[in-house]
Structures are given as C-alpha cells and as structure tokens.
Design a protein around this motif. Sequence first.
Motif, PDB file in Angstrom:
ATOM      1  N   THR A 126       9.941  -1.727  -0.593  1.00  0.00           N
ATOM      2  CA  THR A 126      10.817  -0.656  -0.116  1.00  0.00           C
ATOM      3  C   THR A 126      11.875  -0.339  -1.161  1.00  0.00           C
ATOM      4  O   THR A 126      12.147   0.836  -1.459  1.00  0.00           O
ATOM      5  CB  THR A 126      11.485  -1.071   1.208  1.00  0.00           C
ATOM      6  N   ALA A 127      12.465  -1.384  -1.733  1.00  0.00           N
ATOM      7  CA  ALA A 127      13.474  -1.181  -2.779  1.00  0.00           C
ATOM      8  C   ALA A 127      12.860  -0.500  -4.000  1.00  0.00           C
ATOM      9  O   ALA A 127      13.475   0.398  -4.603  1.00  0.00           O
ATOM     10  CB  ALA A 127      14.098  -2.521  -3.164  1.00  0.00           C
ATOM     11  N   ARG A 128      11.668  -0.897  -4.366  1.00  0.00           N
ATOM     12  CA  ARG A 128      11.012  -0.292  -5.529  1.00  0.00           C
ATOM     13  C   ARG A 128      10.675   1.176  -5.274  1.00  0.00           C
ATOM     14  O   ARG A 128      10.798   2.028  -6.171  1.00  0.00           O
ATOM     15  CB  ARG A 128       9.754  -1.083  -5.876  1.00  0.00           C
ATOM     16  N   ALA A 129      10.241   1.487  -4.053  1.00  0.00           N
ATOM     17  CA  ALA A 129       9.945   2.877  -3.711  1.00  0.00           C
ATOM     18  C   ALA A 129      11.216   3.721  -3.733  1.00  0.00           C
ATOM     19  O   ALA A 129      11.217   4.870  -4.209  1.00  0.00           O
ATOM     20  CB  ALA A 129       9.290   2.946  -2.337  1.00  0.00           C
TER      21      ALA A 129
ATOM     22  N   ALA B  34       0.831  -1.207   0.000  1.00  0.00           N
ATOM     23  CA  ALA B  34       0.000   0.000   0.000  1.00  0.00           C
ATOM     24  C   ALA B  34       0.865   1.257   0.000  1.00  0.00           C
ATOM     25  O   ALA B  34       0.597   2.214  -0.738  1.00  0.00           O
ATOM     26  CB  ALA B  34      -0.934  -0.004   1.204  1.00  0.00           C
ATOM     27  N   LEU B  35       1.898   1.266   0.820  1.00  0.00           N
ATOM     28  CA  LEU B  35       2.783   2.438   0.877  1.00  0.00           C
ATOM     29  C   LEU B  35       3.531   2.627  -0.441  1.00  0.00           C
ATOM     30  O   LEU B  35       3.705   3.756  -0.909  1.00  0.00           O
ATOM     31  CB  LEU B  35       3.766   2.288   2.037  1.00  0.00           C
ATOM     32  N   TYR B  36       3.971   1.523  -1.036  1.00  0.00           N
ATOM     33  CA  TYR B  36       4.655   1.638  -2.327  1.00  0.00           C
ATOM     34  C   TYR B  36       3.725   2.230  -3.388  1.00  0.00           C
ATOM     35  O   TYR B  36       4.123   3.113  -4.165  1.00  0.00           O
ATOM     36  CB  TYR B  36       5.168   0.277  -2.803  1.00  0.00           C
ATOM     37  N   LEU B  37       2.485   1.751  -3.426  1.00  0.00           N
ATOM     38  CA  LEU B  37       1.545   2.264  -4.416  1.00  0.00           C
ATOM     39  C   LEU B  37       1.243   3.744  -4.181  1.00  0.00           C
ATOM     40  O   LEU B  37       0.976   4.492  -5.126  1.00  0.00           O
ATOM     41  CB  LEU B  37       0.261   1.431  -4.381  1.00  0.00           C
ATOM     42  N   ALA B  38       1.279   4.165  -2.927  1.00  0.00           N
ATOM     43  CA  ALA B  38       1.124   5.591  -2.634  1.00  0.00           C
ATOM     44  C   ALA B  38       2.342   6.370  -3.137  1.00  0.00           C
ATOM     45  O   ALA B  38       2.196   7.467  -3.699  1.00  0.00           O
ATOM     46  CB  ALA B  38       0.938   5.799  -1.136  1.00  0.00           C
ATOM     47  N   VAL B  39       3.535   5.811  -2.939  1.00  0.00           N
ATOM     48  CA  VAL B  39       4.755   6.446  -3.453  1.00  0.00           C
ATOM     49  C   VAL B  39       4.664   6.593  -4.966  1.00  0.00           C
ATOM     50  O   VAL B  39       4.982   7.661  -5.530  1.00  0.00           O
ATOM     51  CB  VAL B  39       6.012   5.639  -3.079  1.00  0.00           C
ATOM     52  N   TYR B  40       4.242   5.519  -5.631  1.00  0.00           N
ATOM     53  CA  TYR B  40       4.135   5.566  -7.086  1.00  0.00           C
ATOM     54  C   TYR B  40       3.183   6.672  -7.533  1.00  0.00           C
ATOM     55  O   TYR B  40       3.472   7.420  -8.481  1.00  0.00           O
ATOM     56  CB  TYR B  40       3.657   4.223  -7.630  1.00  0.00           C
ATOM     57  N   ARG B  41       2.073   6.807  -6.880  1.00  0.00           N
ATOM     58  CA  ARG B  41       1.110   7.838  -7.264  1.00  0.00           C
ATOM     59  C   ARG B  41       1.637   9.239  -6.984  1.00  0.00           C
ATOM     60  O   ARG B  41       1.361  10.168  -7.745  1.00  0.00           O
ATOM     61  CB  ARG B  41      -0.229   7.565  -6.569  1.00  0.00           C
ATOM     62  N   GLN B  42       2.404   9.410  -5.933  1.00  0.00           N
ATOM     63  CA  GLN B  42       3.032  10.705  -5.695  1.00  0.00           C
ATOM     64  C   GLN B  42       4.084  11.000  -6.761  1.00  0.00           C
ATOM     65  O   GLN B  42       4.252  12.156  -7.179  1.00  0.00           O
ATOM     66  CB  GLN B  42       3.653  10.742  -4.300  1.00  0.00           C
TER      67      GLN B  42
ATOM     68  N   MET C 118      13.804   3.182  -5.561  1.00  0.00           N
ATOM     69  CA  MET C 118      14.126   3.380  -6.976  1.00  0.00           C
ATOM     70  C   MET C 118      13.307   4.511  -7.583  1.00  0.00           C
ATOM     71  O   MET C 118      13.826   5.340  -8.351  1.00  0.00           O
ATOM     72  CB  MET C 118      13.893   2.069  -7.732  1.00  0.00           C
ATOM     73  N   LEU C 119      12.017   4.583  -7.243  1.00  0.00           N
ATOM     74  CA  LEU C 119      11.170   5.646  -7.786  1.00  0.00           C
ATOM     75  C   LEU C 119      11.660   7.027  -7.350  1.00  0.00           C
ATOM     76  O   LEU C 119      11.712   7.971  -8.148  1.00  0.00           O
ATOM     77  CB  LEU C 119       9.722   5.440  -7.328  1.00  0.00           C
ATOM     78  N   VAL C 120      12.008   7.150  -6.074  1.00  0.00           N
ATOM     79  CA  VAL C 120      12.501   8.429  -5.572  1.00  0.00           C
ATOM     80  C   VAL C 120      13.808   8.799  -6.259  1.00  0.00           C
ATOM     81  O   VAL C 120      14.048   9.976  -6.590  1.00  0.00           O
ATOM     82  CB  VAL C 120      12.671   8.377  -4.042  1.00  0.00           C
ATOM     83  N   PHE C 121      14.668   7.808  -6.488  1.00  0.00           N
ATOM     84  CA  PHE C 121      15.914   8.057  -7.208  1.00  0.00           C
ATOM     85  C   PHE C 121      15.627   8.630  -8.590  1.00  0.00           C
ATOM     86  O   PHE C 121      16.272   9.589  -9.046  1.00  0.00           O
ATOM     87  CB  PHE C 121      16.720   6.762  -7.329  1.00  0.00           C
ATOM     88  N   LYS C 122      14.639   8.051  -9.289  1.00  0.00           N
ATOM     89  CA  LYS C 122      14.277   8.571 -10.609  1.00  0.00           C
ATOM     90  C   LYS C 122      13.775  10.009 -10.521  1.00  0.00           C
ATOM     91  O   LYS C 122      14.125  10.862 -11.359  1.00  0.00           O
ATOM     92  CB  LYS C 122      13.196   7.686 -11.241  1.00  0.00           C
ATOM     93  N   LEU C 123      12.955  10.289  -9.509  1.00  0.00           N
ATOM     94  CA  LEU C 123      12.457  11.653  -9.350  1.00  0.00           C
ATOM     95  C   LEU C 123      13.606  12.620  -9.098  1.00  0.00           C
ATOM     96  O   LEU C 123      13.643  13.732  -9.659  1.00  0.00           O
ATOM     97  CB  LEU C 123      11.459  11.717  -8.191  1.00  0.00           C
TER      98      LEU C 123
END
Length: 339
Positions: free
Chosen positions: A317-320, A269-277, A322-327
Amino acid sequence: MTKSTFHAAPLLTLCLVLWALPLGAQKKKDNLQKPMAGPRATALRVSWLYVSADLGAQKVGRVQIGREIVVAEKSSDWLRVFANTDIEEEHTSDAPIFDTNDTPPPISGWIQAKGIVIDNTPNGDQILMGAAADQEALASDPRGPVNAARTAHLLYRRLVEMFPNSPLAAEAAWRAADILWQLQKADSSSRPSAKEQAPYLRDQMDEDGLKKVIKFYPNTRQADFAAYELLDNKLCGDWQGQEKCPEKESEIYEKYAAEHPESPRTPQALYLAVYRQAVLTDMYTADNNDKKSDAAHNHARELAAKLRDKFPQSDYTARATMLVFKLDQRIPVYGIEKE
C-alpha cells in the motif's frame, strides 16, 4: 474423489503389479488375485538396501531421502521393502500407469528400520514436515546440500501421500508444488527464450502440481498462493516497450485480486497492477496520447485507494501510494526523467 488422490502412487501401483503378476500369469482381469498392500514409508537418511537382514550382506541399492517405499514385512530392526531409488518423480502426471519402457521397477531388499517413517508412525506427518522444512532451509544456505530443494519437495510429497488427512497436508502440498515451480522458473529464466515478449514463446512451467493444490484444497490460503503463482505463465518475458504487455498484465493482477479478495497475495497483486498503470501513464504520454495517459493515471489512483482501504498496513500500500505521488508530480516511473 478424496484428498488422498492428490498425487498418483506409481511405486505402490507397480509393487501391487509385481506382487499380483507372477511369471506366466494370465492376462484376463478375472484371473488376477488382489494382493495385500503394505504400509507406505520413506527414509529420512540415505539408506542401503541389502539382499538379507544383515549389514554384512550384499548391497543391492541405495535409497535417497524422501523416496517412496512400500513395506512388505518386518523382522526385528529390519524391513523388507520395495523401494524407489533414483527414479525421476518430477514430471509423472502424464505418464502411463504401466510404463515399463523408461521407468525401472522398484528394488526389493532389506533396509534398516532406523530413520524410516511409516504411514503409521506416531506424529509421522509432523516428522516429515520438520524434515522437509529443514531441507528447504538448507536449500537457501550457500553451504547446504546441492539437492536440498528437491529433497524437500520429495518429503513434502510423501507427507501428502502418506498422511492425506493430516492438518499439515494442504501446506505440504503447496510447498511441494511451489518448490518445483521455483526450480522450473529459475531454469526457464536462464534460457534465451526468457526474453521473448509473448508468454507462449517461453518455456512454460508445469502447472499440474499447483492446479492440484487448488483442486484438492479449495478456498484455502494455499489455494490462493497456488493461483497467484500460476500467473507467471501468463506474463510477458520482456515488454520491449510495448503497451500491450502492461495492459494485459494489469488486467491479470486485477482479476486475481477480484477473485481472491482475502488472499495474502492480493496486496501484492494490486500493487503490481498500480505499477503497470503507472508505466502505461508514461508510455501513453510518450506517444502523445493524453487521453489514455490520464485514464491510466486515474486508474492507478483508484487501485492505490483500494489498497489503502483494504490493506492499510501493507508495504504494498505504501509503495502504491509512492507511485501515485510520483505520477502526480510528473516524475516518470518508466523510462528516463527529462527536465
């Protein structure tokens, strides 16, 4: 109310009515005699019903795996039963108890006791769990029986109804509800309305089974699973490039994580929230709204940090991260990258 009321018992109720109300019985409740209820049972194999306890006797029906049975009497290796043969059991939550217009009565007859699990069978709950799990595994096999998933659903239901105090009851209740939910979800996603943005414009999955898991097994892992699955009915079908969808969905997932902090689904759930942000960061940037873009970027960082703090070993957690790194690298998460 006890856990034994998790599911209605339409067959048992109807059998009691059939036994209690002979032709010409008066309608007054005071004149009804309370019948003796027989043990509940179900079949682990397709079984024939006969007019008498004889394989050479006339067949009156066929009982499929997992259907409801009430045992009236036993004679050697035979049982006289009221059996539910091919009655639809998937959407009975709102049906009247005495609905005689659309639902045929259970069939009475004799059935071989071989392969019948009764509510007093030793280790009966484990037997039904094993049979249901076996059917569920077959459902994922392309070579498996066509109706394996629905058979598994029925067997899990029987476990809950026949063995309500079993330590396996919560898991069986969850699996029964989950199978039905997934079947409905697959059907819903195949319809044109699945592309509609607003959830209410899509075919909604029946929430009754999952809500019963939450009601009768509160504060359990299974209740957490059920609450997470219910979120499907609140999500957009297609975002259609609109910011309001990921905004709302991020709130939905964050609320779930806050209300179910120990749930096995919380990292997801937290990862999917990260993705949407992350998606919102790109959407706001495309709209030249730098203030909202920066806020979404920072919120994605905060959520990813929460994941690292609480669930450091999770793939989510690792996927989240990675997303922040891309941002941080100004690499678009949503849309096409432009150099």
